[in-house]
Design a protein around this motif. Structure first.
Motif, PDB file in Angstrom:
ATOM      1  N   GLN A 191      32.066 -84.728  22.418  1.00 62.68           N
ATOM      2  CA  GLN A 191      33.332 -84.041  22.625  1.00 62.68           C
ATOM      3  C   GLN A 191      33.699 -84.106  24.109  1.00 62.68           C
ATOM      4  OE1 GLN A 191      35.469 -82.804  20.433  1.00 62.68           O
ATOM      5  NE2 GLN A 191      34.216 -83.208  18.626  1.00 62.68           N
ATOM      6  N   ASN A 192      34.775 -83.402  24.472  1.00 70.99           N
ATOM      7  CA  ASN A 192      35.276 -83.417  25.847  1.00 70.99           C
ATOM      8  C   ASN A 192      34.206 -82.971  26.845  1.00 70.99           C
ATOM      9  OD1 ASN A 192      37.662 -83.932  24.497  1.00 70.99           O
ATOM     10  ND2 ASN A 192      38.411 -81.833  24.694  1.00 70.99           N
ATOM     11  N   VAL A 193      34.177 -83.640  27.988  1.00 70.90           N
ATOM     12  CA  VAL A 193      33.288 -83.257  29.084  1.00 70.90           C
ATOM     13  C   VAL A 193      34.067 -82.340  30.015  1.00 70.90           C
ATOM     14  CG1 VAL A 193      31.869 -84.062  30.998  1.00 70.90           C
ATOM     15  CG2 VAL A 193      32.020 -85.419  28.905  1.00 70.90           C
ATOM     16  N   ALA A 194      33.537 -81.124  30.249  1.00 65.98           N
ATOM     17  CA  ALA A 194      34.275 -80.106  30.984  1.00 65.98           C
ATOM     18  C   ALA A 194      33.809 -79.921  32.418  1.00 65.98           C
ATOM     19  CB  ALA A 194      34.180 -78.763  30.260  1.00 65.98           C
ATOM     20  N   ASP A 195      32.536 -80.268  32.736  1.00 58.81           N
ATOM     21  CA  ASP A 195      32.056 -80.034  34.093  1.00 58.81           C
ATOM     22  C   ASP A 195      30.883 -80.951  34.395  1.00 58.81           C
ATOM     23  OD1 ASP A 195      32.149 -78.869  36.569  1.00 58.81           O
ATOM     24  OD2 ASP A 195      30.990 -77.087  36.011  1.00 58.81           O
ATOM     25  N   VAL A 196      30.683 -81.218  35.699  1.00 59.14           N
ATOM     26  CA  VAL A 196      29.559 -82.033  36.173  1.00 59.14           C
ATOM     27  C   VAL A 196      29.013 -81.386  37.445  1.00 59.14           C
ATOM     28  CG1 VAL A 196      30.360 -84.213  35.191  1.00 59.14           C
ATOM     29  CG2 VAL A 196      31.129 -83.543  37.467  1.00 59.14           C
ATOM     30  N   ASP A 197      27.740 -81.678  37.757  1.00 58.15           N
ATOM     31  CA  ASP A 197      27.128 -81.138  38.966  1.00 58.15           C
ATOM     32  C   ASP A 197      25.959 -82.018  39.384  1.00 58.15           C
ATOM     33  OD1 ASP A 197      27.011 -79.116  41.013  1.00 58.15           O
ATOM     34  OD2 ASP A 197      25.175 -78.383  40.068  1.00 58.15           O
ATOM     35  N   TRP A 198      25.840 -82.266  40.706  1.00 57.79           N
ATOM     36  CA  TRP A 198      24.787 -83.099  41.270  1.00 57.79           C
ATOM     37  C   TRP A 198      23.585 -82.249  41.690  1.00 57.79           C
ATOM     38  CZ3 TRP A 198      24.959 -88.390  41.428  1.00 57.79           C
ATOM     39  CH2 TRP A 198      26.202 -89.002  41.295  1.00 57.79           C
ATOM     40  N   SER A 199      22.403 -82.842  41.625  1.00 56.33           N
ATOM     41  CA  SER A 199      21.207 -82.213  42.190  1.00 56.33           C
ATOM     42  C   SER A 199      21.227 -82.372  43.705  1.00 56.33           C
ATOM     43  CB  SER A 199      19.941 -82.846  41.601  1.00 56.33           C
ATOM     44  OG  SER A 199      19.882 -84.233  41.929  1.00 56.33           O
ATOM     45  N   THR A 203      19.837 -87.576  42.747  1.00 58.16           N
ATOM     46  CA  THR A 203      19.231 -88.478  41.756  1.00 58.16           C
ATOM     47  C   THR A 203      19.543 -88.051  40.329  1.00 58.16           C
ATOM     48  OG1 THR A 203      17.167 -87.209  41.763  1.00 58.16           O
ATOM     49  CG2 THR A 203      17.356 -89.039  43.333  1.00 58.16           C
ATOM     50  N   LEU A 204      19.914 -86.787  40.147  1.00 64.99           N
ATOM     51  CA  LEU A 204      20.191 -86.265  38.809  1.00 64.99           C
ATOM     52  C   LEU A 204      21.611 -85.722  38.747  1.00 64.99           C
ATOM     53  CD1 LEU A 204      16.896 -84.276  38.096  1.00 64.99           C
ATOM     54  CD2 LEU A 204      17.482 -86.571  37.278  1.00 64.99           C
ATOM     55  N   LEU A 205      22.168 -85.789  37.557  1.00 63.01           N
ATOM     56  CA  LEU A 205      23.516 -85.284  37.323  1.00 63.01           C
ATOM     57  C   LEU A 205      23.536 -84.488  36.032  1.00 63.01           C
ATOM     58  CD1 LEU A 205      26.598 -85.424  38.230  1.00 63.01           C
ATOM     59  CD2 LEU A 205      26.804 -87.249  36.534  1.00 63.01           C
ATOM     60  N   LEU A 206      24.195 -83.331  36.059  1.00 62.45           N
ATOM     61  CA  LEU A 206      24.394 -82.524  34.863  1.00 62.45           C
ATOM     62  C   LEU A 206      25.818 -82.704  34.362  1.00 62.45           C
ATOM     63  CD1 LEU A 206      22.808 -79.056  35.757  1.00 62.45           C
ATOM     64  CD2 LEU A 206      21.838 -80.804  34.254  1.00 62.45           C
ATOM     65  N   SER A 207      25.973 -82.652  33.050  1.00 59.05           N
ATOM     66  CA  SER A 207      27.305 -82.651  32.458  1.00 59.05           C
ATOM     67  C   SER A 207      27.303 -81.689  31.275  1.00 59.05           C
ATOM     68  CB  SER A 207      27.716 -84.058  32.000  1.00 59.05           C
ATOM     69  OG  SER A 207      26.844 -84.542  30.994  1.00 59.05           O
ATOM     70  N   GLY A 208      28.371 -80.906  31.175  1.00 59.00           N
ATOM     71  CA  GLY A 208      28.514 -79.974  30.066  1.00 59.00           C
ATOM     72  C   GLY A 208      29.781 -80.278  29.295  1.00 59.00           C
ATOM     73  N   GLY A 209      29.732 -80.131  27.973  1.00 57.27           N
ATOM     74  CA  GLY A 209      30.867 -80.522  27.156  1.00 57.27           C
ATOM     75  C   GLY A 209      31.178 -79.552  26.042  1.00 57.27           C
ATOM     76  N   PHE A 210      32.251 -79.873  25.333  1.00 57.30           N
ATOM     77  CA  PHE A 210      32.678 -79.059  24.202  1.00 57.30           C
ATOM     78  C   PHE A 210      31.819 -79.300  22.965  1.00 57.30           C
ATOM     79  CE2 PHE A 210      37.392 -78.420  25.574  1.00 57.30           C
ATOM     80  CZ  PHE A 210      36.936 -77.778  26.718  1.00 57.30           C
ATOM     81  N   ASP A 211      30.837 -80.193  23.060  1.00 56.55           N
ATOM     82  CA  ASP A 211      29.926 -80.443  21.948  1.00 56.55           C
ATOM     83  C   ASP A 211      28.720 -79.507  21.981  1.00 56.55           C
ATOM     84  OD1 ASP A 211      28.822 -81.485  24.209  1.00 56.55           O
ATOM     85  OD2 ASP A 211      28.482 -83.497  23.415  1.00 56.55           O
ATOM     86  N   ALA A 250      24.304 -72.826  32.681  1.00 58.42           N
ATOM     87  CA  ALA A 250      25.437 -73.313  31.903  1.00 58.42           C
ATOM     88  C   ALA A 250      26.239 -72.125  31.387  1.00 58.42           C
ATOM     89  CB  ALA A 250      24.966 -74.185  30.742  1.00 58.42           C
ATOM     90  N   GLY A 251      27.529 -72.080  31.715  1.00 56.12           N
ATOM     91  CA  GLY A 251      28.412 -71.032  31.228  1.00 56.12           C
ATOM     92  C   GLY A 251      29.152 -71.496  29.992  1.00 56.12           C
ATOM     93  N   SER A 252      29.257 -70.618  28.981  1.00 54.87           N
ATOM     94  CA  SER A 252      29.760 -71.021  27.676  1.00 54.87           C
ATOM     95  C   SER A 252      30.837 -70.067  27.171  1.00 54.87           C
ATOM     96  CB  SER A 252      28.598 -71.063  26.674  1.00 54.87           C
ATOM     97  OG  SER A 252      29.047 -71.159  25.345  1.00 54.87           O
TER      98      SER A 252
END
Length: 504
Positions: A191-199, A203-211, A250-252
């Motif tokens: 589903q849609n990707v709503a946010d991203v954040d770097w470490s 070297t690492l990346l977070l992504s949060g989505g509507f899924d 992660a905020g939901s």
């Protein structure tokens, strides 16, 4: 009287025959009208399609016209098709458009219920003397193309030239802004990707989505390391813990903040659950990792103690309790920093607020420091879309503040909302991007805006309106160190902006 009855019966019979004929006539005409109506709708759809094509052509011409003028080193107003088609109407229509990019812009101030001044976006038409170009302004450098849906999230890596973007096309893309190329494309979200954040180390990346999922990406391996799918609700905000990048939040929309540890494999990695009373839309994590601040759909900013799992303080952004869509700070808040940092809050009430002295104290108990509302900027329309903003603090900002806004004047201390008594105190030089605190925000009116919020209460200044996007600007994000701005939009584009000195 005897002959009246047959005459009456004959009249009724005649009327019955005529009515039957009329029904057939109206039915045939109704079919004709419906057919014509269908043809008119088809024609209207065709005209609307042609109109969209014309608007795109005008926009392309405007961009080319601006690029030509810029290459020639001249200053000109945006391309105006009305002036070409009907020169007589240009004088009247131009007065309706705010000339925010030009030096003649003025800002109307309207006091609000906090006693602050709201900065409006209204411009003034008419000829004005030419002034030197503002060295705080940003100029369009290039576009990053590749997304096939609205781009809602973007964030620069602190240590390199990489930019991550998340889109409603369900993809996360990594861009090298130096080579202007897409480096990687991750398409694991459903589903849609709503946010991203770097470490911290990039070297690492977070992504949060509507899924209902948070994904952790390894840039070196070019793949997803882990997918945290045992969550509820749309994930609207993800943040690494600055003190420990093995932990992230992660905020939901399920009204929860999930605290996850990538070293824990049980319970889907969830080590802590912070339960609120509204949908979580924004997060800021304290630098030492002991607390976080959340923004929610009830307009509340809540301070959470990550050691006790409790909400220790709640502040409302404004009286109407409109949803908060973004929290951004000029630096991560630190419990040891009593001076605090600035924080910008986007809200659905179309007012962009800037708070000063945002700090977190831990003695004798965890609480917010002296959080003060210093700017209320009115006019950036959201139309209930979740719009994001970003703060940039120039490396000479602190020194510039001491020179420009001294705390004492003529030996007399000032209190709170101070400002110099003499104009000579602030005329030492024109402000630049390096000695200013800038705030960039998206909007639903297809523009991004840049404000200078360096000064005391009520002195926020509109520096620039960034034009070029063809749809709403979902967010604006500054590089943490360098004066580079990225704007992401529902037109599927990410635009990169950089400052450049321009003479008269």
């Amino acid at each position: 009287m005897a002959t009246a009855a047959p005459s009456s019966r004959l009249s009724l019979s005649s009327v019955g025959i005529n009515t039957s004929g009329s029904e057939g006539y109206y039915k045939s005409n109704l079919d004709l009208v419906l057919k014509e109506n269908k043809q008119l709708k088809q024609r209207l759809d065709q005209l609307e399609k042609e109109n969209r094509g014309l608007k795109k052509a005008v926009y392309d011409l405007s961009v080319r016209h601006g690029a030509c003028i810029e290459q020639l080193g001249r200053t000109a107003k945006p391309f105006d098709i009305d002036n070409i088609i009907n020169p007589e109407s240009s004088s009247s229509s131009s007065s309706l458009l705010p000339e925010i990019l030009l030096p003649e812009t003025v800002h109307h101030h309207v006091p609000d219920h906090h006693g602050l001044q709201k900065v409006g976006l209204t411009g003034v038409a008419g000829s004005k003397p030419k002034r030197k170009a503002d060295s705080r302004q940003f100029y369009h450098s290039f576009d990053l193309k590749g997304h096939t849906g609205p781009v809602y999230a973007a964030q620069f890596c602190r240590l390199n030239n990489l930019l991550a973007s998340g889109s409603f096309d369900q993809s996360v893309r990594i861009w090298d802004v130096q080579t202007q190329r897409e480096v990687q494309c991750f398409q694991e979200h459903q589903q849609n990707v709503a946010d991203v954040d770097w470490s911290n180390d990039g070297t690492l990346l977070l992504s949060g989505g509507f899924d209902h999922c948070v994904k952790e990406w390894d840039l070196a391996a070019g793949k997803v390391v882990h997918s945290y799918s045992e969550l509820q609700g749309f994930i609207q905000a993800v943040r690494f813990n600055p003190a420990d990048n093995d932990v992230f939040l992660a905020g939901s929309t399920s009204k929860n903040i999930y605290v996850l540890d990538r070293r824990v494999h049980r319970s889907g990695g969830v080590t802590m659950l912070l339960s609120g009373d509204a949908k979580m839309s924004a997060l800021v994590v304290c630098r030492n990792g002991i607390a976080c601040l959340s923004g929610d759909s009830h307009g509340a900013m809540k301070l959470w103690d990550l050691r006790t799992r409790a909400c220790v303080e709640t502040l409302f952004n404004e009286e109407g309790h409109k949803p908060i869509t973004s929290l951004s700070t000029s630096a991560p808040p630190d419990a040891a920093n009593e001076q605090g940092v600035h924080m910008a809050v986007n809200s659905s009430d179309n007012v962009l607020r800037v708070y000063d002295r945002f700090c977190i104290t831990d003695h004798p108990q965890l609480r917010l420091g002296s959080l003060q509302l210093v700017h209320a900027i009115n006019g950036t329309r959201t139309k209930n879309w979740p719009i994001k903003s970003s703060l940039f603090q120039g490396h000479d900002y602190q020194q510039a503040v001491r020179r420009r806004w001294p705390k004492q004047n003529d030996g007399h201390p000032t209190s709170g909302d101070y400002r110099p008594r003499s104009p000579e105190l602030i005329s030492f030089q024109d402000p630049t991007v390096h000695d200013a605190l800038l705030l960039a925000t998206g909007s639903a009116d297809n523009y991004a805006y840049i404000f200078d919020v360096s000064g005391p209460s009520g002195t926020a200044e509109l520096v620039q309106r960034l034009e070029g996007h063809g749809d709403r600007v979902c967010g604006a994000t500054f590089h943490p160190i360098d004066p580079i701005l990225a704007t992401c939009s529902a037109d599927f584009l990410v635009k990169i902006w950089t400052p450049r000195h321009v003479t008269d």
